[in-house]
Design a protein around this motif. Structure first.
Motif, short mmCIF file in Angstrom:
data_model
loop_
_atom_site.label_atom_id
_atom_site.label_comp_id
_atom_site.label_asym_id
_atom_site.label_seq_id
_atom_site.Cartn_x
_atom_site.Cartn_y
_atom_site.Cartn_z
N GLN A 44 0.83 -1.20 0.00
CA GLN A 44 0.00 0.00 0.00
C GLN A 44 0.87 1.26 0.00
O GLN A 44 1.73 1.43 0.87
N PRO A 45 0.70 2.16 -0.97
CA PRO A 45 1.43 3.43 -0.96
C PRO A 45 1.07 4.25 0.29
O PRO A 45 -0.03 4.13 0.82
N ARG A 46 1.99 5.07 0.75
CA ARG A 46 1.81 5.83 1.99
C ARG A 46 2.00 7.32 1.79
O ARG A 46 2.72 7.77 0.91
N TYR A 47 1.35 8.08 2.67
CA TYR A 47 1.54 9.53 2.75
C TYR A 47 2.67 9.80 3.75
O TYR A 47 2.88 9.02 4.68
N PRO A 48 3.37 10.93 3.60
CA PRO A 48 4.43 11.27 4.56
C PRO A 48 3.93 11.35 6.01
O PRO A 48 4.66 11.01 6.93
N GLU A 49 2.69 11.74 6.20
CA GLU A 49 2.13 11.87 7.54
C GLU A 49 2.01 10.53 8.25
O GLU A 49 1.89 10.48 9.48
N GLU A 50 2.02 9.44 7.50
CA GLU A 50 1.89 8.10 8.08
C GLU A 50 3.22 7.51 8.53
O GLU A 50 3.24 6.43 9.11
N LEU A 51 4.33 8.22 8.26
CA LEU A 51 5.66 7.65 8.49
C LEU A 51 6.50 8.49 9.43
O LEU A 51 6.39 9.71 9.45
N ASN A 52 7.33 7.81 10.19
CA ASN A 52 8.39 8.45 10.97
C ASN A 52 9.71 8.12 10.29
O ASN A 52 10.00 6.94 10.06
N VAL A 53 10.49 9.12 9.97
CA VAL A 53 11.79 8.90 9.35
C VAL A 53 12.77 8.46 10.42
O VAL A 53 12.89 9.09 11.47
N MET A 54 13.45 7.36 10.18
CA MET A 54 14.44 6.83 11.12
C MET A 54 15.76 7.56 10.90
O MET A 54 16.12 7.87 9.77
N PRO A 55 16.49 7.82 11.98
CA PRO A 55 17.79 8.48 11.81
C PRO A 55 18.75 7.59 11.04
O PRO A 55 18.74 6.37 11.20
N LYS A 56 19.55 8.21 10.22
CA LYS A 56 20.51 7.46 9.41
C LYS A 56 21.70 7.10 10.28
O LYS A 56 22.27 7.93 10.96
N VAL A 57 22.06 5.82 10.28
CA VAL A 57 23.18 5.33 11.06
C VAL A 57 24.45 5.56 10.25
O VAL A 57 24.55 5.12 9.10
N PRO A 58 25.44 6.27 10.83
CA PRO A 58 26.67 6.51 10.07
C PRO A 58 27.44 5.21 9.87
O PRO A 58 27.55 4.39 10.77
N THR A 59 27.95 5.05 8.66
CA THR A 59 28.77 3.88 8.36
C THR A 59 30.13 4.34 7.88
O THR A 59 30.25 5.34 7.18
N HIS A 60 31.14 3.60 8.26
CA HIS A 60 32.51 3.91 7.84
C HIS A 60 33.07 2.69 7.13
O HIS A 60 32.90 1.57 7.59
N TRP A 61 33.75 2.93 6.06
CA TRP A 61 34.30 1.82 5.29
C TRP A 61 35.39 1.10 6.06
O TRP A 61 35.45 -0.11 6.09
N PHE A 62 36.28 1.87 6.67
CA PHE A 62 37.40 1.26 7.38
C PHE A 62 37.17 1.23 8.88
O PHE A 62 37.78 0.44 9.57
#
Length: 97
Positions: A53-71
């Protein structure tokens, strides 16, 4: 001079809800999904990977982006200390091969 236009708002929303962004459904707390597509011409505009089911932005909480490091921090310090033993031309030689 900043203008708050409809185009600016749509651009900000498209950036916030870009593909690959992890979100949580407000109706189902704890259930995290990934945005598959954001299409401003579609109503609702957000398609999730595991939800048909497609969603509206009001239906979602954006999760914080977890920083990733290559090394990682430890790997970087090892790499820097190892490179400091060689001259700069020797380091370039090793990096090429």
């Amino acid at each position: 001079m900043a203008f708050n236009t409809q185009a600016d708002w749509e651009r900000q929303e498209a950036y916030q809800y870009r593909p690959g962004q992890r979100v949580e459904l407000k109706q189902r707390p704890g259930v995290v999904d990934t945005i598959a597509e954001y299409d401003p011409m579609m109503v609702p505009p957000i398609q999730l990977v595991n939800d048909p089911q497609p969603r509206y932005p009001e239906e979602l909480n954006v999760m914080p982006k977890v920083p990733t490091h290559w090394f990682g921090e430890v790997g970087q310090s090892k790499l820097q200390s190892r490179n400091s033993r060689y001259s700069s031309s020797r380091v370039r030689e090793k990096a090429i091969f």
